[in-house]
Design an enzyme around this catalytic site. Sequence first.
Site, PDB file in Angstrom:
ATOM      1  N   CYS A  92       5.837 -21.019  35.317  1.00  0.00           N
ATOM      2  CA  CYS A  92       5.478 -20.561  33.970  1.00  0.00           C
ATOM      3  C   CYS A  92       6.524 -20.914  32.914  1.00  0.00           C
ATOM      4  CB  CYS A  92       5.179 -19.063  33.964  1.00  0.00           C
ATOM      5  SG  CYS A  92       6.564 -18.019  34.503  1.00  0.00           S
ATOM      6  N   ASP A 121       2.039 -19.238  37.970  1.00  0.00           N
ATOM      7  CA  ASP A 121       2.106 -19.877  39.285  1.00  0.00           C
ATOM      8  C   ASP A 121       3.535 -20.171  39.743  1.00  0.00           C
ATOM      9  OD1 ASP A 121       2.751 -21.820  37.484  1.00  0.00           O
ATOM     10  OD2 ASP A 121       1.276 -23.295  38.185  1.00  0.00           O
ATOM     11  N   HIS A 178       7.253 -13.062  33.836  1.00  0.00           N
ATOM     12  CA  HIS A 178       6.390 -14.164  33.404  1.00  0.00           C
ATOM     13  C   HIS A 178       6.813 -14.632  32.015  1.00  0.00           C
ATOM     14  CE1 HIS A 178       2.811 -16.623  33.199  1.00  0.00           C
ATOM     15  NE2 HIS A 178       2.428 -16.040  32.079  1.00  0.00           N
TER      16      HIS A 178
END
Length: 296
Positions: free
Chosen positions: A153, A150, A286
């Site tokens: 991370c 989101d 990520h």
Amino acid sequence: MLSRHRKEITQLQHKEISLKKAAAKGSKAEQKAKKKQVEDEISGLSTELKEKHAQELASLGYNNSNGKEKSNLDTLVKAIAGVSVATQGDTSKPSKSLKRREKRAQQEAAREQRIQEEQSSIVSDRLIENEKLEKKLGPLGLLVNEIKPDGHCLYRAVEDQLAFFSGGTSPYNYQELREMVASYMREHLSDFLPFFLSENKLEVEPDISISERFEKYCREVESTAAWGGQLELGALTHCLRKHILIFSGSFPDVEMGKEYKSDGSSGLSPSIMLSYHKHAFGLGEHYNSLIPNVSK
């Protein structure tokens, strides 16, 4: 339709994360069996979704496998613009409004093709990246603990690590970590400014000083879902006085805060261990948290 297609692909990616997280429980043999089941299920769902999307696009006259990219793109443009693909014989001069619609549709069609190509490459790149990462983590007895993608991370992954050290509850949540990082960067402006300028490649803005631009960046760190990177990791090592290791299947591993590394007798807490994924999602990079594989 194209917007819904992208949403359905994203939902499938989130389902894959959820299933993998559930599979990372139990003995090593159970995890291996569950992982295979998850991969087979996601592969089947992905194939079904691609076929469904192809059929829906075909209903508009678009065939993604006809090998004629130019005519294929033109067909998609007309479909998006609301022009019937069955009236190709009409040679009357198109109106200005139709030209405008077709121009907008052409831009949307080109964008859609880029997205489809990127999504196809992301799937294969993600699998390769994950396989390489697993080969690194296996001998170390580590597993990836999936973190919500989101924008927070990095901070959520660090929060998860701190919670693991503390037996279940982190002393700081992700928002508090963001605020700590922004505060530390402000207080140590001279340490971070050269890297900030190098990473951001800022254009000349005569009305805004460099320090004002850096302050704007710090505000984004503490008050938005801006993605965290090397600058923020550097600040986290000092804020938390932690040694941080970042493992990746796409790049060499990174070590930060060596001065805080525990040698077993210094009384320092264990290292924060994260995984970096370049191809995890179409939206960008990520971070996940790494935890011990208790079954080993």
